[in-house]
Design an enzyme around this catalytic site. Structure first.
Site, short mmCIF file in Angstrom:
data_model
loop_
_atom_site.label_atom_id
_atom_site.label_comp_id
_atom_site.label_asym_id
_atom_site.label_seq_id
_atom_site.Cartn_x
_atom_site.Cartn_y
_atom_site.Cartn_z
N LYS A 41 0.83 -1.03 0.08
CA LYS A 41 -0.03 0.05 0.10
C LYS A 41 0.67 1.19 0.00
CE LYS A 41 -3.58 -2.22 2.95
NZ LYS A 41 -4.26 -2.01 4.42
N ASP A 101 14.28 -1.05 2.13
CA ASP A 101 15.29 -1.35 3.64
C ASP A 101 16.23 -2.42 3.29
OD1 ASP A 101 15.39 -1.02 6.24
OD2 ASP A 101 13.49 -2.09 6.56
P1 5GP Z 1 12.48 -4.39 2.62
O1 5GP Z 1 12.15 -5.90 2.16
O2 5GP Z 1 13.42 -3.57 1.71
O3 5GP Z 1 13.23 -4.80 3.95
O4 5GP Z 1 11.31 -3.96 3.28
C1 5GP Z 1 10.55 -2.83 2.39
C2 5GP Z 1 9.19 -2.92 3.01
O5 5GP Z 1 9.31 -2.45 4.50
C3 5GP Z 1 8.67 -1.44 2.36
O6 5GP Z 1 8.13 -1.54 1.22
C4 5GP Z 1 7.81 -0.96 3.73
O7 5GP Z 1 6.65 -1.49 3.58
C5 5GP Z 1 8.42 -1.51 4.93
N1 5GP Z 1 9.30 -0.58 5.66
C6 5GP Z 1 10.63 -0.81 5.55
N2 5GP Z 1 11.22 0.58 6.40
C7 5GP Z 1 9.90 0.98 6.70
C8 5GP Z 1 10.01 2.40 7.44
O8 5GP Z 1 10.90 3.14 7.85
N3 5GP Z 1 8.87 2.73 7.76
C9 5GP Z 1 7.48 2.14 7.08
N4 5GP Z 1 6.47 2.77 7.48
N5 5GP Z 1 7.63 1.11 6.32
C10 5GP Z 1 8.82 0.51 6.34
#
Ligand code: 5GP
Length: 174
Positions: A41, A101
């Site tokens: 979302k 992230d």
């Molecule tokens: P990754 O797989 O790169 O670790 O995570 C990506 C997803 O984690 C993003 O699309 C998001 O939904 C969530 N996410 C990662 N860091 C943050 C953050 O600082 N704030 C929020 N609200 N969601 C995050």
């Protein structure tokens, strides 16, 4: 401004950067049609602004994803909760993500969409936290690099709150 939230990136800074990203994407695709894939979302507000900054013949599709994890950390196991409504085999695809992230989610999505045989796949992410990178992922268009802080606003939530904030903020501990 909501109590307990400190701006990290203001609405004006976002607007300026979105215009720059849109101009770069417009120049790179040089009039060719583009299929924007908004990853739900968190990307819905960013994608809505970005498409208005891109001057190309555009299609927009939505992809719903959910990461399995403890809520704080991504495990890289991603479930597609809403799939694309059409094949993408004849398309230049631009994945629009809110934040990269660990990079695990995006790596999974790029892999899954590449298997569907599009002409090309590129990535536009509003935010990147390189300190937490586990899986290196190519981000073709990046809004901002940020420190390892949990951010909300401009589509990003914390337990479904704060998505409607106009900028990117950090939740300060009470
Ligand atoms: P990754 O797989 O790169 O670790 O995570 C990506 C997803 O984690 C993003 O699309 C998001 O939904 C969530 N996410 C990662 N860091 C943050 C953050 O600082 N704030 C929020 N609200 N969601 C995050």
């Amino acid at each position: 401004m909501e109590p307990g939230i400190r701006w990290l990136i203001t609405p004006d800074q976002i607007a300026t950067r979105v215009r720059e990203l849109g101009a770069a994407i417009t120049a790179d695709y040089a009039g060719k049609p583009l299929l924007v894939i908004c990853v739900l979302k968190g990307s819905f507000i960013f994608a809505a602004d970005l498409v208005r900054a891109i001057d190309l013949p555009l299609g927009v599709e939505f992809l719903g994803t959910q990461s399995y994890g403890d809520g704080q950390k991504s495990t890289g196991v991603v479930r597609i909760t809403l799939d694309l409504a059409r094949p993408i085999s004849d398309c230049d695809v631009l994945i629009v993500e809110d934040i990269v992230d660990t990079g695990l989610t995006l790596t999974y999505l790029v892999d899954q969409l590449t298997r569907r045989g599009p002409k090309s796949v590129k990535v536009c992410a509003l935010l990147h936290k390189p300190a937490r990178s586990v899986e290196p992922v190519a981000i073709d268009y990046l809004g901002f690099t940020i420190d390892d802080v949990f951010v909300v606003g401009y589509g990003l939530d914390w337990a479904q709150r704060y998505r409607g904030l106009p900028g990117i903020g950090v939740v300060e501990q009470a």
